[in-house]
Enzyme design. Structure first.
Site, PDB file in Angstrom:
ATOM      1  N   HIS A   1       0.836  -1.218   0.000  1.00 50.54           N
ATOM      2  CA  HIS A   1       0.000   0.000   0.000  1.00 50.54           C
ATOM      3  C   HIS A   1       0.863   1.257   0.000  1.00 50.54           C
ATOM      4  CE1 HIS A   1      -3.313  -2.713   1.267  1.00 50.54           C
ATOM      5  NE2 HIS A   1      -2.374  -3.248   2.020  1.00 50.54           N
TER       6      HIS A   1
ATOM      7  N   SER B   1      14.613  21.771 -16.241  1.00 47.51           N
ATOM      8  CA  SER B   1      13.409  22.568 -16.445  1.00 47.51           C
ATOM      9  C   SER B   1      13.810  23.899 -17.071  1.00 47.51           C
ATOM     10  CB  SER B   1      12.729  22.794 -15.101  1.00 47.51           C
ATOM     11  OG  SER B   1      11.931  23.959 -15.138  1.00 47.51           O
TER      12      SER B   1
ATOM     13  N   LYS C   1      15.873  22.063 -10.933  1.00 54.11           N
ATOM     14  CA  LYS C   1      15.227  20.776 -11.215  1.00 54.11           C
ATOM     15  C   LYS C   1      16.021  19.816 -12.090  1.00 54.11           C
ATOM     16  CE  LYS C   1      11.123  19.800 -11.172  1.00 54.11           C
ATOM     17  NZ  LYS C   1       9.816  19.555 -11.780  1.00 54.11           N
TER      18      LYS C   1
ATOM     19  N   GLU D   1       9.674   8.671 -17.219  1.00 52.93           N
ATOM     20  CA  GLU D   1       8.312   9.150 -17.498  1.00 52.93           C
ATOM     21  C   GLU D   1       7.898   8.810 -18.928  1.00 52.93           C
ATOM     22  OE1 GLU D   1       7.430  13.171 -15.366  1.00 52.93           O
ATOM     23  OE2 GLU D   1       9.557  13.099 -15.804  1.00 52.93           O
TER      24      GLU D   1
END
Ligand code: ARG
Length: 445
Positions: A154, A275, A281, A288
């Protein structure tokens, strides 16, 4: 340019020609197409359907076309209906009218079915090799960092596991994927050449001979099925969809683990991007994209299933649509497997952070219960006792092993000094079948 037209009174409409052509995507089958044609023409010669001289001339012409495509002097371009038309037209251009005999006893229906089977068979092997490469990267990365880390259920810290063991879970998945690909390859390995359009041919051809020449186990049993079966593309697309699902899960782990919240790993700069506005970043774009492309491959599978649904026997032009979908899936999975192996190979793992997370999450609570059980407390009671111990630890802001023996004894008389050894994380992993997690045993088939 097309291979038919005798029975037509009018020219084909240009829009229709553009709509009908598959050359812009089936050109990639040139090698399979030419190799299949060579086997066919050798057989026509051997069976006396054309003369040996004619067969030799055609084979030579085909060999020339193949080497010219591969050395770049014959570009795969032009106004052709499909790759089959391209090869045949160029053959006739090169060797004259004898080239027109190549298509004896054959249809484009069995020809394209053959090309696709050969292509699918090769790609199954390529993908399987890429899986093996990824498996090796996962095994090596695991062996490099034999540290403990939290295991989750979980997405809540649950119990301690070993990092190599975590990698090995993905190894198991990718091994199953390899088996699926190789199994599909074995099932598809029957030659459809000689089924002709749908009902064979009046020529005394030898299907076994072409099947053997092209490394197939045997010719297909049924002509109607042979020209209209695309099960193998579906099986491989299904296997590819599952590969992507596995890659997507691995990507999600890495995205999560590389976040500031986890900090378990750093994805190498070579596989991250920045970024345009936020200078601090570093984004896990490779992972992804793999996760995102999974949807595409599922789409290819669904598209192909839907294309085949409701088609009467035998060949229907709908089946031309198998190619963009299958090719897209193959290209996507190929690039994802390649990039993921590199992401893993260059991954920086932070064992200190992983170990700290284990210590902070009461990940030895189950073992405290096991300790009480070993001293005769029924498991359900032990579970309740340890639950109450955890509440005390939360209130004090400490781990279970930080409590004194007196504190522990308030919950049960069964505790003695040995508890501290028992619930030490390194010791935990040496007990019971947890031992299997500590040795990173290779279980190659
Ligand atoms: N381009 C076609 C395909 O991909 C080749 C087979 C054509 N057969 C036909 N009867 N028109 O399926």
């Amino acid at each position: 340019m097309k291979l038919w037209g005798g029975r037509f009174r009018e020219e084909e409409n240009r829009i229709m020609e553009d709509f009908n052509t598959s050359f812009p995507f089936d050109y990639r089958l040139y090698r399979q197409d030419i190799t299949g044609s060579m086997a066919h023409v050798d057989m026509l010669g051997a069976c006396g359907i054309i003369t040996q001289e004619e067969a030799a001339a055609i084979r030579q012409g085909l060999e020339g076309i193949l080497s010219d495509i591969e050395n770049g002097s014959l570009p795969l371009q032009g106004d052709y209906e499909d790759i089959h038309t391209f090869v045949e037209a160029n053959l006739i251009l090169r060797i004259g009218d004898v080239g027109k005999k190549l298509h004896t006893g054959r249809s484009r229906n069995d020809q394209v079915a053959l090309d696709m089977r050969m292509y699918a068979r090769e790609q199954a092997q390529v993908l399987s090799d890429l899986l093996e490469n990824l498996i090796q990267a996962l095994e090596q990365k695991g062996a490099e960092y034999p540290c403990i880390m939290p295991g989750y259920t979980h997405l809540q810290r649950a119990q301690a596991v070993m990092f190599p063991y975590y990698m090995s879970a993905y190894v198991s998945m990718f091994r199953r994927d390899r088996k699926r690909l190789l199994n599909a390859r074995e099932i598809l390995n029957e030659s459809p050449l000689g089924c002709a359009a749908l009902a064979g041919t009046t020529h005394e051809i030898d299907r076994s001979m072409t099947a053997a020449a092209l490394d197939f186990a045997k010719p297909v049993d049924n002509f109607l099925d042979g020209v209209s079966d695309r099960d193998y593309l579906l099986e491989l697309s299904g296997a590819m969809a599952i590969i992507m699902m596995h890659l997507s899960r691995l990507s999600e782990e890495l995205i999560l683990w590389s976040s500031q919240e986890f900090k378990f790993v750093t994805i190498d700069d070579a596989y991250s991007t920045g970024s345009s506005i936020m200078p601090q970043k570093k984004n896990p774009d490779a992972c992804e994209l793999v996760r995102g492309k999974t949807g595409r491959v599922y789409g290819d599978l669904m598209g192909l299933l839907t294309t085949m649904k409701g088609l009467v026997l035998a060949y229907n032009k709908d089946m031309q649509e198998d190619k963009p979908q299958f090719f897209d899936a193959v290209d996507t999975v190929t690039s994802c497997l390649t990039i993921m192996a590199e992401v893993i190979r260059t991954l920086h793992v932070h064992p200190d952070v992983m170990t700290k997370s284990v210590r902070q999450g009461f990940l030895n609570a189950t073992e405290v219960a096991d300790y009480l059980v070993a001293r005769g407390v029924p498991f359900r009671d032990a579970h309740g006792i340890v639950g109450r111990i955890v509440i005390l630890c939360e209130d004090k802001g400490c781990a279970i092993e930080d409590l004194t023996l007196d504190e522990l004894k308030q919950f049960s008389d069964c505790f003695d000094d040995s508890i501290y050894q028992y619930i030490d994380y390194q010791n935990i992993l040496k007990k019971g079948n947890k031992k299997e997690m500590t040795g990173y045993e290779k279980t190659r088939e």
